[in-house]
Design a protein around this motif. Structure first.
Motif, short mmCIF file in Angstrom:
data_model
loop_
_atom_site.label_atom_id
_atom_site.label_comp_id
_atom_site.label_asym_id
_atom_site.label_seq_id
_atom_site.Cartn_x
_atom_site.Cartn_y
_atom_site.Cartn_z
N GLY A 1 2.98 8.53 -2.52
CA GLY A 1 2.90 7.27 -3.25
C GLY A 1 4.08 7.03 -4.17
O GLY A 1 4.28 5.90 -4.64
N VAL B 1 5.06 8.87 1.99
CA VAL B 1 3.70 8.84 2.52
C VAL B 1 3.32 10.12 3.24
O VAL B 1 2.16 10.30 3.64
CB VAL B 1 3.49 7.63 3.46
CG1 VAL B 1 3.71 6.32 2.71
CG2 VAL B 1 4.41 7.70 4.68
N ARG C 1 4.59 7.06 -9.03
CA ARG C 1 3.70 6.06 -8.42
C ARG C 1 3.44 4.94 -9.40
O ARG C 1 3.22 5.19 -10.59
CB ARG C 1 2.35 6.69 -8.05
CG ARG C 1 2.38 7.61 -6.86
CD ARG C 1 0.98 7.97 -6.44
NE ARG C 1 0.27 8.72 -7.48
CZ ARG C 1 0.12 10.03 -7.47
NH1 ARG C 1 0.61 10.76 -6.49
NH2 ARG C 1 -0.53 10.63 -8.44
N TYR D 1 -1.89 2.86 -8.48
CA TYR D 1 -1.74 3.14 -7.05
C TYR D 1 -2.53 4.40 -6.69
O TYR D 1 -2.41 5.43 -7.34
CB TYR D 1 -0.27 3.34 -6.68
CG TYR D 1 -0.05 3.54 -5.20
CD1 TYR D 1 0.15 2.44 -4.37
CD2 TYR D 1 -0.08 4.80 -4.64
CE1 TYR D 1 0.34 2.62 -3.00
CE2 TYR D 1 0.10 4.98 -3.28
CZ TYR D 1 0.31 3.89 -2.47
OH TYR D 1 0.49 4.07 -1.12
N ALA E 1 -4.56 6.44 -3.07
CA ALA E 1 -4.96 6.47 -1.66
C ALA E 1 -5.44 7.88 -1.35
O ALA E 1 -4.91 8.85 -1.88
CB ALA E 1 -3.80 6.08 -0.75
N PRO E 2 -6.44 8.02 -0.47
CA PRO E 2 -6.91 9.35 -0.11
C PRO E 2 -5.81 10.16 0.57
O PRO E 2 -5.00 9.62 1.32
CB PRO E 2 -8.07 9.06 0.87
CG PRO E 2 -8.48 7.66 0.58
CD PRO E 2 -7.23 6.94 0.16
N LEU F 1 -0.85 10.18 3.32
CA LEU F 1 -1.77 9.15 2.84
C LEU F 1 -2.62 8.65 4.00
O LEU F 1 -2.11 8.16 5.01
CB LEU F 1 -0.99 8.00 2.21
CG LEU F 1 -0.18 8.34 0.96
CD1 LEU F 1 0.54 7.11 0.44
CD2 LEU F 1 -1.08 8.92 -0.13
N GLU F 2 -3.91 8.79 3.84
CA GLU F 2 -4.83 8.40 4.90
C GLU F 2 -4.68 6.93 5.26
O GLU F 2 -4.60 6.06 4.38
CB GLU F 2 -6.27 8.66 4.45
CG GLU F 2 -7.31 8.39 5.51
CD GLU F 2 -8.71 8.74 5.05
OE1 GLU F 2 -9.58 8.89 5.92
OE2 GLU F 2 -8.92 8.85 3.84
N ASN G 1 -2.16 5.31 6.47
CA ASN G 1 -0.83 4.69 6.36
C ASN G 1 -0.15 4.68 7.73
O ASN G 1 -0.06 5.73 8.40
CB ASN G 1 0.03 5.43 5.35
CG ASN G 1 1.30 4.68 5.00
OD1 ASN G 1 2.25 4.67 5.78
ND2 ASN G 1 1.32 4.04 3.85
#
Length: 199
Positions: free
Chosen positions: A38, A55, A159, A163, A165-166, A190-191, A193
């Motif tokens: 991120g 990512v 980041r 922001y 993300a899993p 990043l899940e 992406n």
């Protein structure tokens, strides 16, 4: 944003982004690899500022990690990995593709984080899914080996606020030779992406 943009046409969220310091990198390598996701990689060269969101990363854990270049000890190639945290370790694979790592942890450990994929943010017209493609799009080559990752022309921004993300943990790619180390879940991405090199 994949097209080349005017130098003054920056996304608004970059205005107050803080630059990561050496202290950020001088920590546990797996923690750094996860927390880089991120964040924003910035490289300024030839009058162009290229920016991509990190990512996907891989952690390399030093002399005991058989997948790490540093497992062979200190050599002219790996000396930078054993130096202070926050410097770039750039190498060439297959005689044609550059890869960039940021050195982590205290001096002497030989640990680093490979940057595997970026989501284009600014001035990245090429593909960025994979370490070689990432370097090509960012204009990174061996000339940056040993370069300070906290400099004006090469650095990482934190980041943006809010922001999130899993994060997915998976084995690293292309290290089947490393025995039991090949199965360790030391690749982070990043899940969901679309710019991750391999799901």
């Amino acid at each position: 944003m994949n097209d080349m943009t005017d130098m003054n046409d920056k996304p608004a969220f970059l205005a107050n982004a803080a630059r990561l310091t050496h202290a950020f990198f001088d920590r546990d390598t797996e923690t750094v690899a996860r927390e880089l996701l991120g964040c924003l990689l910035v490289h300024r060269s030839d009058g162009v500022e290229r920016i991509g969101r990190i990512v996907e990363t891989e952690a390399y854990l030093g002399v005991e990690d058989l997948a790490a270049h540093s497992s062979k000890g200190i050599t002219p190639r790996t000396r930078i990995m054993f130096g202070p945290a926050g410097y770039a370790y750039v190498y060439l694979i297959y005689g044609m593709h550059h890869c960039i790592n940021v050195v982590t942890g205290p001096p002497g450990e030989g640990t680093a984080v490979l940057l595997r994929a970026l989501e284009p943010v600014r001035n990245l017209p090429g593909k960025t899914s994979g370490p070689g493609l990432l370097c090509k799009a960012m204009g990174i080559d061996r000339r940056l080996n040993g370069h300070d990752f906290c400099s004006d022309d090469l650095h990482i921004l934190a980041r943006p606020d809010g922001y999130a993300a899993p994060v997915v943990h998976r084995p690293r790619i292309g290290v089947d030779y490393a025995g039991e180390w090949a199965a360790r879940p030391l690749r982070f991405y990043l899940e969901g992406n679309s710019h991750v090199s391999r799901k």
